[in-house]
Design an enzyme around this catalytic site. Sequence first.
Site, short mmCIF file in Angstrom:
data_model
loop_
_atom_site.label_atom_id
_atom_site.label_comp_id
_atom_site.label_asym_id
_atom_site.label_seq_id
_atom_site.Cartn_x
_atom_site.Cartn_y
_atom_site.Cartn_z
N TYR A 123 57.41 149.14 68.10
CA TYR A 123 56.42 149.94 68.80
C TYR A 123 55.13 149.18 69.07
O TYR A 123 54.18 149.74 69.60
CB TYR A 123 56.11 151.22 68.02
N LYS A 170 66.92 147.42 57.06
CA LYS A 170 68.16 146.76 57.50
C LYS A 170 68.04 145.29 57.13
O LYS A 170 68.27 144.37 57.94
CB LYS A 170 68.30 146.96 59.03
N ASP A 203 71.65 152.46 58.20
CA ASP A 203 72.85 153.14 58.73
C ASP A 203 73.51 153.98 57.63
O ASP A 203 73.92 155.12 57.86
CB ASP A 203 73.84 152.14 59.35
N ASP A 227 61.14 157.07 63.15
CA ASP A 227 61.18 157.92 64.34
C ASP A 227 62.54 158.62 64.40
O ASP A 227 62.65 159.83 64.58
CB ASP A 227 60.97 157.03 65.58
#
Length: 334
Positions: A123, A170, A203, A227
């Site tokens: 972002y 991640k 995930d 988000d």
Amino acid sequence: MHTATLIRGDGIGPEITEATLEIIKAAGVKIKWEEVTAGEGALEKYGTPLPDEVISSLKSTGVGLKGPLTTPVGSGFRSINVALRKELDLYANLRPARSFPGVKALYEGIDLVVVRENTEDLYAGVEHMVGDDAAESIKIITRKASERVARFAFDYAQNAGRKKVTAVHKANILKLSDGLFLEAVRKVAEDYPHLEFDDCIVDNMAMQLVQKPWQYEVMVMPNLYGDILSDLCAGLVGGLGLVPGANIGDESALFEPVHGSAPKYAGQNRVNPTAMIMAAVLMLGYLGENEAANKIERNLAALLEDGEYVTPDLGGTTGTREMALALAEAVSLS
Ligand code: NAD
């Protein structure tokens, strides 16, 4: 008397803002609102979606309540929400998702809090074309931003009587960027030995949240994952119409619903004002008006459980305005 900035927002923003102002008034909290316009409304009126007075008002009042703002997809101006968060350095985005008895949802008794880093990651808006047929977006993660959002999450957990913080990342693939984020959160966790700490790959986290959400309490994560997973959490408790968000920095704070401007429902008096009312509840808590905040939340929960005055997204037939009036009456009588 408090002074606060008010941005009614685009699409359904004005309707849910009006509803929320009724409730705050009914709770007896006196706020002098400094009203400013941002988003599509400001673009039409002033030729810019983010007039200087929006930032200067928020800087001077230090607290704001904001309806959702429309951001065109693909082209057009950059997100005003992202610009506001960056400009005011509102580095932590707190998104609590709680179950309301009586509201149909996948599970009962969910009480999850997403703490989303709010100023960087993908972002940061650093993206460019590489020739005509490729594009690059740069994911920026810094130790400073990661540490301060981690500290915010642990402090929040501690003050709210929570027992566990989970870092979401991640880092198995993004070894440098998410690796740095995870390393920073782990370091901060050492200062809070009385809180349980673990981490989870994003995930897997998505699956765990859908299957066994009760495993988690406070989750801290980079901007993009926050988000996405906060919308997932909203889905777990009954939808976007229910979940508020607080953008918090050291100097100021801005409170808003998690959902967007839902333009297709604008002006129809049918959307759920709960998320915006809960944003006001968070704002009142921030202002130290805990009694009023608790009174509103308690009466809202009772109204949702009763089910007579709820909007169509919750299976009811009540309009936004009528739901707000019913709640305002209950709040003023309690
Ligand atoms: P959205 O959240 O506006 O709407 C998605 C769907 O969720 C709606 O069609 C509706 O079915 C439901 N919904 C949302 N709010 C609801 C409410 N209060 N009551 C009942 N149902 C509700 O998402 P979108 O359609 O992807 O985005 C519309 C615009 O909002 C876009 O321009 C987007 O950029 C913007 N947006 C702004 C913010 C913000 O201001 N913080 C956040 C998200 C999206």
